[in-house]
Design a protein around this motif. Structure first.
Motif, PDB file in Angstrom:
ATOM      1  N   VAL A 110       0.829  -1.202   0.000  1.00  0.00           N
ATOM      2  CA  VAL A 110       0.000   0.000   0.000  1.00  0.00           C
ATOM      3  C   VAL A 110       0.869   1.260   0.000  1.00  0.00           C
ATOM      4  CG1 VAL A 110      -1.602   1.373   1.397  1.00  0.00           C
ATOM      5  CG2 VAL A 110      -2.035  -1.057   1.024  1.00  0.00           C
ATOM      6  N   LEU A 111       1.866   1.311   0.868  1.00  0.00           N
ATOM      7  CA  LEU A 111       2.697   2.508   0.982  1.00  0.00           C
ATOM      8  C   LEU A 111       3.528   2.742  -0.283  1.00  0.00           C
ATOM      9  CD1 LEU A 111       3.887   2.238   4.706  1.00  0.00           C
ATOM     10  CD2 LEU A 111       2.062   3.668   3.761  1.00  0.00           C
ATOM     11  N   HIS A 112       4.072   1.673  -0.861  1.00  0.00           N
ATOM     12  CA  HIS A 112       4.841   1.824  -2.089  1.00  0.00           C
ATOM     13  C   HIS A 112       3.957   2.301  -3.248  1.00  0.00           C
ATOM     14  CE1 HIS A 112       8.182  -0.543  -0.223  1.00  0.00           C
ATOM     15  NE2 HIS A 112       8.876   0.280  -0.965  1.00  0.00           N
ATOM     16  N   GLU A 113       2.721   1.798  -3.305  1.00  0.00           N
ATOM     17  CA  GLU A 113       1.826   2.231  -4.381  1.00  0.00           C
ATOM     18  C   GLU A 113       1.430   3.690  -4.193  1.00  0.00           C
ATOM     19  OE1 GLU A 113      -0.284   2.264  -7.860  1.00  0.00           O
ATOM     20  OE2 GLU A 113       1.187   0.807  -7.123  1.00  0.00           O
ATOM     21  N   TYR A 114       1.175   4.097  -2.937  1.00  0.00           N
ATOM     22  CA  TYR A 114       0.894   5.505  -2.687  1.00  0.00           C
ATOM     23  C   TYR A 114       2.055   6.379  -3.156  1.00  0.00           C
ATOM     24  CZ  TYR A 114      -3.338   4.947   0.187  1.00  0.00           C
ATOM     25  OH  TYR A 114      -4.611   4.683   0.634  1.00  0.00           O
ATOM     26  N   ALA A 115       3.286   5.967  -2.807  1.00  0.00           N
ATOM     27  CA  ALA A 115       4.462   6.746  -3.199  1.00  0.00           C
ATOM     28  C   ALA A 115       4.581   6.827  -4.720  1.00  0.00           C
ATOM     29  CB  ALA A 115       5.722   6.126  -2.594  1.00  0.00           C
ATOM     30  N   THR A 116       4.299   5.720  -5.402  1.00  0.00           N
ATOM     31  CA  THR A 116       4.365   5.699  -6.863  1.00  0.00           C
ATOM     32  C   THR A 116       3.326   6.637  -7.474  1.00  0.00           C
ATOM     33  OG1 THR A 116       5.203   3.427  -6.907  1.00  0.00           O
ATOM     34  CG2 THR A 116       4.128   4.238  -8.908  1.00  0.00           C
ATOM     35  N   GLN A 117       2.086   6.569  -6.970  1.00  0.00           N
ATOM     36  CA  GLN A 117       1.030   7.427  -7.496  1.00  0.00           C
ATOM     37  C   GLN A 117       1.361   8.899  -7.298  1.00  0.00           C
ATOM     38  OE1 GLN A 117      -2.756   6.359  -5.840  1.00  0.00           O
ATOM     39  NE2 GLN A 117      -2.746   4.292  -6.695  1.00  0.00           N
TER      40      GLN A 117
END
Length: 207
Positions: A110-117
């Motif tokens: 979740v955190l990595h996807e947030y950072a990517t977005q």
């Protein structure tokens, strides 16, 4: 009589709902519905470059965990429109401290996807900034700061920043204000170490 703003519903994740969210496409679907508005599985597939079968499946999964819901004001016949069931998502301290490998893995996703977005959003703004007015170019900001703080001070700073941002919800322009737009605000508060320093207790001089 002044109309009161609608309440900003925030979903607090637990171990179960975290697992339901921890998939890059589900997070992209939820983000698109929040930023671009309600849509069907086919419309979301076109927005995100995915198959409608994939978006339909993951929308149903998001609905099962309570992240999205039907939009009763849209849709005709068998056409199913989706919208977010809440306007924000938060993780609590217990979830951040959970030592279960499954929970830690899901939280990392979740955190990595947030950072990517968020990185993609900033890149899009930089690439398209010339399409906006001079006022928007001047109002925008891509900044970073480094402070020497304790964990308690960092928590206090984060809380105050969030409170300030929330206070602006009541100031949202009404109707079709010509120069209004959705404004994305990213916040990241995290500790760092000097390059090559692996000792968490080491002291260093700040710039």
């Amino acid at each position: 009589m002044t109309e009161q703003p609608k309440p900003h519903k925030v979903r607090h994740l637990d171990a179960r709902t975290l697992r339901g969210l921890a998939h890059p496409l589900r997070m992209r679907l939820l983000s698109s519905l929040g930023l671009d508005g309600p849509a069907t599985a086919s419309q979301l597939a076109a927005r995100l470059g995915e198959s409608s079968g994939a978006t339909s499946y993951h929308l149903r999964q998001l609905a099962e965990y309570g992240f999205v819901e039907d939009d009763p004001d849209r849709g005709k016949g068998r056409e199913r429109w989706w919208r977010p069931a809440q306007q924000g998502i938060r993780t609590n301290a217990d979830l951040m401290r959970d030592q279960s490998p499954e929970v830690r893995g899901a939280l990392s996703t979740v955190l990595h996807e947030y950072a990517t977005q968020r990185a993609q959003e900033v890149s899009t703004w930089i690439a398209t900034r010339n399409e906006w007015s001079a006022d928007w170019a001047e109002a925008s900001s891509v900044s970073d700061f480094t402070l020497d703080l304790t964990p308690a001070q960092t928590f206090e700073l984060s809380r105050k920043v969030h409170e300030l941002i929330e206070s602006y919800r009541a100031l949202a322009p009404e109707g079709n204000t010509p120069d209004a737009a959705k404004v994305r605000i990213h916040s990241h508060f995290f500790p760092t170490r000097p390059a090559g320093d692996s000792d968490s207790d080491s002291d260093s001089d700040s710039d």
